[in-house]
Design a protein around this motif. Structure first.
Motif, PDB file in Angstrom:
ATOM      1  N   SER A 324      40.842  -2.850 -38.433  1.00  0.00           N
ATOM      2  CA  SER A 324      40.661  -4.163 -39.042  1.00  0.00           C
ATOM      3  C   SER A 324      39.632  -4.110 -40.162  1.00  0.00           C
ATOM      4  CB  SER A 324      40.218  -5.177 -37.970  1.00  0.00           C
ATOM      5  OG  SER A 324      41.230  -5.338 -36.999  1.00  0.00           O
ATOM      6  N   ALA A 325      38.556  -3.336 -39.978  1.00  0.00           N
ATOM      7  CA  ALA A 325      37.507  -3.252 -41.001  1.00  0.00           C
ATOM      8  C   ALA A 325      38.019  -2.577 -42.275  1.00  0.00           C
ATOM      9  CB  ALA A 325      36.308  -2.488 -40.442  1.00  0.00           C
ATOM     10  N   ARG A 326      38.964  -1.636 -42.155  1.00  0.00           N
ATOM     11  CA  ARG A 326      39.480  -0.915 -43.309  1.00  0.00           C
ATOM     12  C   ARG A 326      40.634  -1.631 -43.989  1.00  0.00           C
ATOM     13  NH1 ARG A 326      39.402   5.179 -40.660  1.00  0.00           N
ATOM     14  NH2 ARG A 326      37.134   5.528 -40.909  1.00  0.00           N
ATOM     15  N   ARG A 327      41.134  -2.688 -43.330  1.00  0.00           N
ATOM     16  CA  ARG A 327      42.313  -3.375 -43.873  1.00  0.00           C
ATOM     17  C   ARG A 327      41.904  -4.166 -45.128  1.00  0.00           C
ATOM     18  NH1 ARG A 327      43.883  -5.969 -39.488  1.00  0.00           N
ATOM     19  NH2 ARG A 327      45.088  -4.148 -38.805  1.00  0.00           N
ATOM     20  N   ALA A 328      42.632  -3.989 -46.201  1.00  0.00           N
ATOM     21  CA  ALA A 328      42.319  -4.680 -47.464  1.00  0.00           C
ATOM     22  C   ALA A 328      42.717  -6.143 -47.352  1.00  0.00           C
ATOM     23  CB  ALA A 328      43.053  -4.004 -48.626  1.00  0.00           C
TER      24      ALA A 328
END
Length: 328
Positions: A324-328
């Motif tokens: 989720s943190a890496r999702r743009a």
């Protein structure tokens, strides 16, 4: 169907009307038998209401001459405090088995208040809203609660008839230390002299409590509330979790209260709970899926000693958070 408390109050109203009332007359008006009438009279006597027994062919019961109930006099603050207390009691489970007692008590208070004050309080009650739903309530019988409270106060042993969670019934003796309410449930904690161990029982599972001869001395410095919380944290559940968490006792307790987890606090010599250190934490739970978010919210280093299933759940949560943190 009328409840015992309302019948006792009805009996008082009948006696206040004056004269001698026979047992048969009272039984007919209350819809009970003569033995129950005598028990209700005993309740009034316990409340220091002077009910006299009149012997003879036309005997029965009457109030002592000249007795009148004192008037109920409340100012605005007191009346609001009482009514809010009744509402809070219903929502948190702090009521006995007479489930309508809070409503009938509020109605009686409302009837004797001046109309101006009653209208203002009605406005408060009608406009009041709660952000949390009512808590789960498991209410004890009034007679059981009063009997145990009296035994606690006078340090008298009691005999109780108890039904366990799986339906097994037994009768046992208890030296009651105190009564504790926790999350909508009532508990009594004390020593079971038959097995020589401390026990905690839910009051709503006690069918009867009676005082036994003798007396006992509770342990010095005992905290009944902490005793119950510790017992709940050690109760048998499906999973036994063992952790080591680096932090203070206060930090751990913000997410894992005493009713959920036991924390070993023996590390520093003075028992300083404000010193960060590795602490041994044990949790017993029916499910494990709620623990990974709790451990993450602690934001403290931790080590899972057991079970391996919890380690897998924590890794899965970490992967979801990373994705989720890496999702743009």
């Amino acid at each position: 169907m009328a409840r015992p408390t309302s019948r006792v109050l009805t009996l008082l109203e009948l006696l206040q009307s004056g004269g001698v009332r026979t047992v048969a007359e009272l039984a007919g008006r209350l819809g009970v038998d003569g033995r129950t009438v005598r028990r209700y009279v005993d309740h009034l006597v316990e409340l220091d209401i002077p009910v006299e027994a009149v012997r003879g062919r036309y005997g029965g019961y009457r109030l002592a001459p000249g007795y009148r109930l004192p008037p109920l006099m409340l100012n605005d603050d007191e009346a609001l405090a009482v009514l809010l207390g009744l509402v809070a009691g219903r929502r948190t489970g702090l009521l006995t088995a007479t489930g309508t007692a809070g409503e009938t008590a509020a109605a009686k208070i409302r009837r004797v208040l001046p109309e101006r004050l009653a209208r203002r309080l009605d406005a408060v009650m009608e406009s009041l809203a709660f952000t949390a739903p009512p808590g789960e309530s498991a209410t004890p019988e009034t007679g059981v609660l009063l009997a145990i409270a009296d035994a606690v106060r006078h340090r008298r042993p009691i005999a109780i008839r108890y039904t366990t969670r799986d339906g097994r019934r037994s009768e046992r003796a208890l030296h009651p230390y105190g009564i504790v309410t926790h999350e909508g449930r009532w508990y009594v904690t004390g020593a079971d002299p038959g097995i020589g161990q401390d026990r905690t029982f839910r009051l709503d599972r006690i069918a009867d409590a009676r005082t036994l001869p003798g007396s006992f001395e509770p342990p010095a410095g005992l905290d009944p509330a902490q005793h119950v919380l510790s017992g709940l944290a050690k109760a048998a559940y499906r999973h036994e979790v063992t952790l080591r968490i680096h932090g203070t006792v206060e930090q751990i307790r913000t997410r894992l209260p005493a009713s959920v987890a036991s924390v070993a606090e023996a590390a520093p010599a003075e028992g300083d709970t404000h010193t960060e250190r590795w602490l041994h934490v044990e949790v017993r739970a029916e499910r494990l899926d709620w623990l990974p978010p709790v451990l993450a919210s602690l934001d403290r280093p931790f080590v899972i000693e057991r079970p391996d299933e919890l380690r897998d759940l924590v890794l899965a949560l970490a992967e979801r958070l990373t994705a989720s943190a890496r999702r743009a």
